[in-house]
Design an enzyme around this catalytic site. Structure first.
Site, PDB file in Angstrom:
ATOM      1  N   ASP A  58      32.825  30.667  44.601  1.00 36.49           N
ATOM      2  CA  ASP A  58      32.487  31.273  43.311  1.00 36.49           C
ATOM      3  C   ASP A  58      32.067  32.742  43.470  1.00 36.49           C
ATOM      4  O   ASP A  58      31.565  33.142  44.516  1.00 36.49           O
ATOM      5  CB  ASP A  58      31.346  30.460  42.670  1.00 36.49           C
ATOM      6  CG  ASP A  58      31.239  30.711  41.174  1.00 36.49           C
ATOM      7  OD1 ASP A  58      32.183  31.273  40.588  1.00 36.49           O
ATOM      8  OD2 ASP A  58      30.205  30.346  40.592  1.00 36.49           O
ATOM      9  N   HIS A 111      39.918  37.912  42.524  1.00 30.84           N
ATOM     10  CA  HIS A 111      40.654  36.739  43.007  1.00 30.84           C
ATOM     11  C   HIS A 111      41.516  37.099  44.228  1.00 30.84           C
ATOM     12  O   HIS A 111      41.668  36.317  45.156  1.00 30.84           O
ATOM     13  CB  HIS A 111      41.519  36.138  41.898  1.00 30.84           C
ATOM     14  CG  HIS A 111      40.711  35.599  40.755  1.00 30.84           C
ATOM     15  ND1 HIS A 111      39.621  34.781  40.946  1.00 30.84           N
ATOM     16  CD2 HIS A 111      40.830  35.759  39.411  1.00 30.84           C
ATOM     17  CE1 HIS A 111      39.098  34.465  39.760  1.00 30.84           C
ATOM     18  NE2 HIS A 111      39.802  35.064  38.817  1.00 30.84           N
ATOM     19  N   LEU A 170      43.026  21.201  61.692  1.00 29.58           N
ATOM     20  CA  LEU A 170      42.208  21.189  60.471  1.00 29.58           C
ATOM     21  C   LEU A 170      43.028  20.747  59.252  1.00 29.58           C
ATOM     22  O   LEU A 170      44.167  21.179  59.080  1.00 29.58           O
ATOM     23  CB  LEU A 170      41.665  22.615  60.232  1.00 29.58           C
ATOM     24  CG  LEU A 170      40.944  22.875  58.912  1.00 29.58           C
ATOM     25  CD1 LEU A 170      39.617  22.129  58.864  1.00 29.58           C
ATOM     26  CD2 LEU A 170      40.716  24.379  58.725  1.00 29.58           C
TER      27      LEU A 170
HETATM   28  C1  IPE Z   1      33.759  26.421  39.910  1.00 30.47           C
HETATM   29  O1  IPE Z   1      33.438  27.705  39.526  1.00 30.47           O
HETATM   30  C2  IPE Z   1      35.244  26.262  40.054  1.00 30.47           C
HETATM   31  C3  IPE Z   1      35.849  26.908  41.219  1.00 30.47           C
HETATM   32  C4  IPE Z   1      35.201  27.585  42.128  1.00 30.47           C
HETATM   33  C5  IPE Z   1      37.275  26.754  41.343  1.00 30.47           C
HETATM   34  P1  IPE Z   1      33.290  28.127  37.990  1.00 30.47           P
HETATM   35  O2  IPE Z   1      33.020  29.589  37.985  1.00 30.47           O
HETATM   36  O3  IPE Z   1      34.466  27.664  37.210  1.00 30.47           O
HETATM   37  O4  IPE Z   1      32.031  27.296  37.513  1.00 30.47           O
HETATM   38  P2  IPE Z   1      31.003  27.575  36.332  1.00 30.47           P
HETATM   39  O5  IPE Z   1      31.807  27.816  35.102  1.00 30.47           O
HETATM   40  O6  IPE Z   1      30.200  28.772  36.714  1.00 30.47           O
HETATM   41  O7  IPE Z   1      30.159  26.348  36.271  1.00 30.47           O
HETATM   42  C1  IPE Z   2      35.663  31.699  41.415  1.00 25.81           C
HETATM   43  O1  IPE Z   2      35.250  32.931  40.927  1.00 25.81           O
HETATM   44  C2  IPE Z   2      37.154  31.520  41.309  1.00 25.81           C
HETATM   45  C3  IPE Z   2      37.593  30.520  40.330  1.00 25.81           C
HETATM   46  C4  IPE Z   2      36.812  29.799  39.571  1.00 25.81           C
HETATM   47  C5  IPE Z   2      39.030  30.329  40.203  1.00 25.81           C
HETATM   48  P1  IPE Z   2      34.966  33.188  39.386  1.00 25.81           P
HETATM   49  O2  IPE Z   2      36.218  33.679  38.769  1.00 25.81           O
HETATM   50  O3  IPE Z   2      34.380  31.996  38.749  1.00 25.81           O
HETATM   51  O4  IPE Z   2      33.926  34.361  39.475  1.00 25.81           O
HETATM   52  P2  IPE Z   2      32.628  34.596  38.574  1.00 25.81           P
HETATM   53  O5  IPE Z   2      31.847  33.326  38.573  1.00 25.81           O
HETATM   54  O6  IPE Z   2      33.129  34.936  37.196  1.00 25.81           O
HETATM   55  O7  IPE Z   2      31.913  35.717  39.226  1.00 25.81           O
HETATM   56 MG    MG Z   3      32.456  31.379  38.497  1.00 20.36          MG
END
Ligand code: IPE
Ligand code: IPE
Ligand code: MG
Length: 243
Positions: free
Chosen positions: A14, A31, A125
């Protein structure tokens, strides 16, 4: 570093969006950097002798994002699946999937199936991509498969109550052991629907660092912290120490 290496590590990757925002860039740039971090961490996990690594790549709730962002993430996934075969082969990495494949765009499904097949005999792995994955959705699909099986195997449910082991056998990857360690980056204290069933007794490690900044040393620190934990699985202290 502590020598207690977890067999299975799950990562909630995240903070990609925040990483980009901090730099005045658009979310998709985060990303792109996140993919680089994933490669670094896969390499490190393989070198450390971790057996299974589940990467939370796209949740069943992430479809709520803009079409542009979803499309960009799917494009990156495709690129990763297609472009890294030499890396998988050299390191004996087997790619697996958790989640609802049917809900993915057709081209991603095809690419995924190809990689799963091409790497299925690799002995190093195992990287499990949680893609269109949700813990609740996985349990619901497991129950659907059980109900379907009932027709073919009458009596499956006759021994009531249903045992938890039976449900476990219908999950997406029943042969994969439960995660010992679940890491979440970017400082959030929630599961966001990740491995709800399998993570019942996982040790959690929360890192404030945003995912695109992650690397080998961060994984080592998390594993080191795991090595110092005392897991009890509901038993009492003395019982754990004597077992
Ligand atoms: C969890 O992160 C999903 C992934 C890392 C793929 P999110 O960014 O979607 O989660 P929330 O919305 O903060 O709970
Ligand atoms: C995690 O990073 C990637 C996915 C959920 C695909 P985020 O896109 O959720 O990044 P934040 O949480 O907005 O910083
Ligand atoms: Mg996120």
């Amino acid at each position: 570093m502590d020598s207690k290496i977890p067999l299975h590590v799950g990562i909630i990757m995240d903070g990609n969006g925040r990483w980009a925002k901090k730099r005045g860039q658009i979310r998709t740039q985060g990303h792109l950097e996140g993919l680089k971090a994933a490669k670094r961490v896969v390499k490190a996990a393989s070198a450390m002798g971790i057996s299974y690594l589940t990467l939370y790549t796209f949740s069943t709730e992430n479809w709520k994002r803009t079409a542009d962002e979803v499309g960009f993430i799917m494009g990156l996934v495709k690129q990763y699946l297609r472009g890294e075969f030499d890396f998988y082969r050299e390191n004996g990495i087997r790619i697996r999937h958790a989640g609802d494949k049917n809900g993915l765009p057709r081209d991603i499904q095809k690419e995924l199936e190809k990689v799963l097949e091409e790497t299925k005999d690799f002995k190093g792995l195992q990287v499990i991509l949680a893609l269109n994955y949700g813990g609740r959705d996985e349990i619901a699909r497991a129950l659907s498969r059980m109900i379907k099986d009932q027709g073919a195997k009458p009596g499956l449910f006759s021994a009531e109550p249903v045992k938890t082991e039976l449900i476990g056998r219908y999950l997406d990857n029943p042969d994969v052991p439960d995660p010992d360690l679940i890491i979440r980056t970017a400082g959030e204290f929630r599961t966001s629907n990740f491995l709800l069933w399998e993570g019942a007794y996982s040790e959690y490690y929360i890192s404030d660092k945003l995912w695109p900044d992650w690397g080998e040393e961060d994984l080592e620190k998390a594993v080191d912290s795991f090595g110092k934990r005392e897991r009890r699985f509901g038993a009492d202290y003395a019982h754990v120490r004597n077992s």
